[in-house]
Design a protein around this motif. Structure first.
Motif, PDB file in Angstrom:
ATOM      1  N   ASP A   1       0.981  -1.320  -0.111  1.00 52.50           N
ATOM      2  CA  ASP A   1       0.493   0.300  -0.398  1.00 52.50           C
ATOM      3  C   ASP A   1       0.790   1.541   0.130  1.00 52.50           C
ATOM      4  OD1 ASP A   1      -2.305  -1.333   0.250  1.00 52.50           O
ATOM      5  OD2 ASP A   1      -2.521  -1.148   2.100  1.00 52.50           O
ATOM      6  N   ASP A   2       1.978   0.620   0.731  1.00 51.04           N
ATOM      7  CA  ASP A   2       3.293   2.249   0.131  1.00 51.04           C
ATOM      8  C   ASP A   2       4.017   2.641  -0.280  1.00 51.04           C
ATOM      9  OD1 ASP A   2       1.390   2.975   3.240  1.00 51.04           O
ATOM     10  OD2 ASP A   2       2.905   1.946   4.233  1.00 51.04           O
ATOM     11  N   SER A   3       4.082   1.468  -1.317  1.00 53.79           N
ATOM     12  CA  SER A   3       5.372   0.810  -2.427  1.00 53.79           C
ATOM     13  C   SER A   3       6.201   1.531  -1.585  1.00 53.79           C
ATOM     14  CB  SER A   3       5.069   2.019  -3.584  1.00 53.79           C
ATOM     15  OG  SER A   3       3.610   2.039  -4.360  1.00 53.79           O
ATOM     16  N   LEU A   4       6.583   0.325  -0.807  1.00 59.94           N
ATOM     17  CA  LEU A   4       8.235   0.856   0.205  1.00 59.94           C
ATOM     18  C   LEU A   4       8.712  -0.575   0.162  1.00 59.94           C
ATOM     19  CD1 LEU A   4       9.113   2.813   2.073  1.00 59.94           C
ATOM     20  CD2 LEU A   4       7.842   2.225   3.712  1.00 59.94           C
ATOM     21  N   LEU A   5       9.422  -0.660  -0.008  1.00 60.30           N
ATOM     22  CA  LEU A   5      10.886  -1.953   0.017  1.00 60.30           C
ATOM     23  C   LEU A   5      12.162  -1.612   0.573  1.00 60.30           C
ATOM     24  CD1 LEU A   5      11.285  -4.983  -0.763  1.00 60.30           C
ATOM     25  CD2 LEU A   5      12.476  -3.985  -2.651  1.00 60.30           C
ATOM     26  N   THR A   6      11.962  -2.432   1.706  1.00 58.83           N
ATOM     27  CA  THR A   6      12.933  -2.243   2.602  1.00 58.83           C
ATOM     28  C   THR A   6      13.590  -3.788   2.568  1.00 58.83           C
ATOM     29  OG1 THR A   6      11.851  -1.062   4.640  1.00 58.83           O
ATOM     30  CG2 THR A   6      13.661  -1.778   5.456  1.00 58.83           C
ATOM     31  N   ILE A   7      15.232  -3.694   2.477  1.00 57.34           N
ATOM     32  CA  ILE A   7      16.232  -4.393   2.060  1.00 57.34           C
ATOM     33  C   ILE A   7      17.041  -4.271   3.603  1.00 57.34           C
ATOM     34  CG2 ILE A   7      18.481  -5.525   1.206  1.00 57.34           C
ATOM     35  CD1 ILE A   7      16.889  -4.212  -1.725  1.00 57.34           C
TER      36      ILE A   7
ATOM     37  N   GLY B   1       9.240   1.981  -9.594  1.00 58.40           N
ATOM     38  CA  GLY B   1       8.277   2.380  -8.838  1.00 58.40           C
ATOM     39  C   GLY B   1       7.877   0.178  -8.294  1.00 58.40           C
ATOM     40  N   LEU B   2       7.516   0.301  -7.289  1.00 55.29           N
ATOM     41  CA  LEU B   2       7.175  -0.354  -6.519  1.00 55.29           C
ATOM     42  C   LEU B   2       5.193  -0.459  -6.218  1.00 55.29           C
ATOM     43  CD1 LEU B   2       9.916  -0.121  -3.850  1.00 55.29           C
ATOM     44  CD2 LEU B   2       9.449  -2.049  -5.882  1.00 55.29           C
TER      45      LEU B   2
ATOM     46  N   ARG C   1       9.793   8.774  -3.452  1.00 56.91           N
ATOM     47  CA  ARG C   1      10.098   8.617  -4.444  1.00 56.91           C
ATOM     48  C   ARG C   1      12.031   8.924  -4.097  1.00 56.91           C
ATOM     49  NH1 ARG C   1       8.640   6.936  -9.560  1.00 56.91           N
ATOM     50  NH2 ARG C   1      10.992   7.885  -9.993  1.00 56.91           N
TER      51      ARG C   1
ATOM     52  N   ASP D   1      24.303  -1.522   5.103  1.00 56.11           N
ATOM     53  CA  ASP D   1      24.140  -2.342   5.774  1.00 56.11           C
ATOM     54  C   ASP D   1      22.470  -2.757   5.086  1.00 56.11           C
ATOM     55  OD1 ASP D   1      26.441  -2.373   7.751  1.00 56.11           O
ATOM     56  OD2 ASP D   1      25.802  -1.201   8.708  1.00 56.11           O
ATOM     57  N   SER D   2      21.748  -1.761   4.975  1.00 61.50           N
ATOM     58  CA  SER D   2      20.149  -1.549   4.563  1.00 61.50           C
ATOM     59  C   SER D   2      19.770  -1.022   3.938  1.00 61.50           C
ATOM     60  CB  SER D   2      19.630  -1.230   5.588  1.00 61.50           C
ATOM     61  OG  SER D   2      19.314  -0.389   6.951  1.00 61.50           O
ATOM     62  N   GLU D   3      19.008  -0.793   2.762  1.00 58.53           N
ATOM     63  CA  GLU D   3      18.648   0.015   1.713  1.00 58.53           C
ATOM     64  C   GLU D   3      16.965   0.245   2.145  1.00 58.53           C
ATOM     65  OE1 GLU D   3      19.790  -1.438  -2.065  1.00 58.53           O
ATOM     66  OE2 GLU D   3      18.369  -0.036  -3.005  1.00 58.53           O
ATOM     67  N   VAL D   4      16.437   1.538   1.289  1.00 52.80           N
ATOM     68  CA  VAL D   4      14.767   1.689   1.802  1.00 52.80           C
ATOM     69  C   VAL D   4      14.535   1.984   0.371  1.00 52.80           C
ATOM     70  CG1 VAL D   4      12.383   2.056   2.272  1.00 52.80           C
ATOM     71  CG2 VAL D   4      14.351   1.988   4.462  1.00 52.80           C
ATOM     72  N   ILE D   5      13.770   1.498  -0.170  1.00 51.34           N
ATOM     73  CA  ILE D   5      13.147   1.652  -1.485  1.00 51.34           C
ATOM     74  C   ILE D   5      11.921   2.593  -1.681  1.00 51.34           C
ATOM     75  CG2 ILE D   5      12.460   1.940  -4.249  1.00 51.34           C
ATOM     76  CD1 ILE D   5      15.008  -0.495  -4.334  1.00 51.34           C
ATOM     77  N   ASP D   6      10.940   3.640  -1.861  1.00 51.40           N
ATOM     78  CA  ASP D   6      10.064   4.423  -1.458  1.00 51.40           C
ATOM     79  C   ASP D   6       9.298   5.170  -2.845  1.00 51.40           C
ATOM     80  OD1 ASP D   6       8.139   6.036  -1.015  1.00 51.40           O
ATOM     81  OD2 ASP D   6       8.901   7.474   1.102  1.00 51.40           O
ATOM     82  N   GLY D   7       8.985   4.794  -3.245  1.00 49.13           N
ATOM     83  CA  GLY D   7       8.058   4.677  -4.588  1.00 49.13           C
ATOM     84  C   GLY D   7       7.118   5.699  -4.724  1.00 49.13           C
ATOM     85  N   ASN D   8       6.118   5.795  -3.594  1.00 49.74           N
ATOM     86  CA  ASN D   8       5.550   6.873  -3.333  1.00 49.74           C
ATOM     87  C   ASN D   8       6.171   8.238  -3.228  1.00 49.74           C
ATOM     88  OD1 ASN D   8       3.618   5.504  -3.668  1.00 49.74           O
ATOM     89  ND2 ASN D   8       3.097   5.281  -1.710  1.00 49.74           N
TER      90      ASN D   8
END
Lengths: 159, 195
Positions: A135-141, A158-159, B48, B39-46
């Motif tokens: 819902d937030d288009s958020l991917l955390t690795i 885009g996610l 950007r 260490d970590s990564e956050v991709i925020d599609g909204n």
């Protein structure tokens, strides 16, 4: 409980569809076959953009197998998520050997490996352990994040 | 500095890469690869943005950058990242096409890329405490704010500037000058040899 699980098995697709309700209409490409244990196999579910691009795919989620778990969870093997632009061009492809999809929270997570790549392959990211909040288009690795970029690549993610 | 691009950043690297390009007779170059480990990564599609957290290491053929936090803004329609911010213990090591090296440190580095009225702005601004500094073979410069203009190969030092020349420090020459005042640049701007 058995009844609930059975419903989840039978309605795995519908549950996933419900998880996509924010973005627009969704549809399964084809009825997903199920084995005797009720596992859904080789499924694909598509999420469409809202109007005026309602005919364009926003994302396509697929997996080799989905096994219902208690609490509205689905254990998915060979998880694959593809996202698209409104003109139909592909954006990114996310793949993981396995993950758990929470149909109530619309999230997917795993302690395992994840790979992400842009459609042209010029941007590639991987790591161990992830959380995808649809819902937030958020991917955390979570760990060991590693990105390779071919300079000159367009940053269209885009996610 | 994509993220610095993504971190020096992709964008910065792209800018540096353009400076490092050989002449027009050069053979087509193989793709330049930038590696970003964290260490970590956050991709925020909204939102950007792409955020790299913890032990961030950006490695490019001509630049290395380390920091603790790196955030790149992604343009809506793809293309060049417009802004990349590296924070906490930022260290940049770069080498230009003339094999001149530079070493920069700062608490924060902000990479900006935009094109206005046909003019490309491509800068890295170093700030923070301790005071940012830029070291070359010729001199070490520190100031409250250091702006590295990648397009014009120049630095602008603002506030409490301190310059220490090395043994190699010499008066400007026609081909290898430092500092060389440029009348079309703001006061405080010096041309950095090779950068």
């Amino acid at each position: 409980m058995k009844m609930k699980c059975a419903q989840l098995i039978l309605l795995a697709g519908a549950v996933l569809l419900a998880g996509c309700k924010k973005s627009g209409d969704t549809a399964a490409d084809a009825p997903a076959p199920k084995d005797a244990a009720g596992h859904t196999r080789d499924f694909t579910y598509v999420d469409y953009f809202p109007e005026p691009n309602q005919t364009q795919m926003k994302s396509r989620l697929s997996g080799a197998e989905a096994q219902p778990l208690p609490g509205g969870l689905l254990a998915i093997k060979q998880f694959k998520l593809e996202t698209f632009n409104t003109n139909g061009s592909p954006q990114v492809i996310v793949e993981a050997p396995e993950c758990v999809y929470d149909t109530a929270k619309n999230t997917a997570d795993s302690a395992g490996h994840l790979q992400l790549r842009s459609s042209d392959g010029k941007i590639r990211t991987e790591g161990d352990g992830f959380l995808w909040r649809q819902d937030d288009s958020l991917l955390t690795i979570s760990n060991h994040a590693r990105t390779v970029i071919e300079t000159g690549s367009e940053m269209n993610i885009g996610l | 500095m994509k993220t610095f691009c993504l971190i020096a950043l992709m964008a910065a690297t792209a800018g540096l890469a353009s400076h490092a390009q050989p002449g027009t007779n050069a053979a087509p170059a193989s793709p330049r690869l930038m590696h970003i480990d964290s260490d970590s990564e956050v991709i925020d599609g909204n939102g950007r943005t792409v955020t790299h957290l913890g032990n961030v290491r950006v490695t490019d053929p001509i630049m290395k950058l380390t920091c603790t936090l790196l955030v790149a803004d992604l343009p809506q329609s793809g293309g060049h990242p417009s802004r990349i911010v590296a924070e906490t213990n930022v260290v940049i090591d770069a080498t230009n096409s003339n094999n001149r090296s530079m070493h920069a440190t700062g608490d924060k580095a902000v990479y900006i890329y935009n094109v206005q009225n046909g003019v490309t702005n491509n800068t890295v601004t170093l700030t923070g405490n301790p005071q940012p500094r830029v070291e070359t073979a010729q001199a070490t410069n520190s100031a409250d704010v250091i702006v590295w203009d990648i397009v014009n190969n120049s630095y602008t030092f603002t506030g409490n500037q301190h310059l220490v020349g090395s043994e190699n420090f010499s008066a400007p020459t026609a081909t290898n000058s430092l500092p060389l005042l440029k009348t079309n640049l703001p006061p405080g701007t010096i041309e950095k040899p090779g950068f």
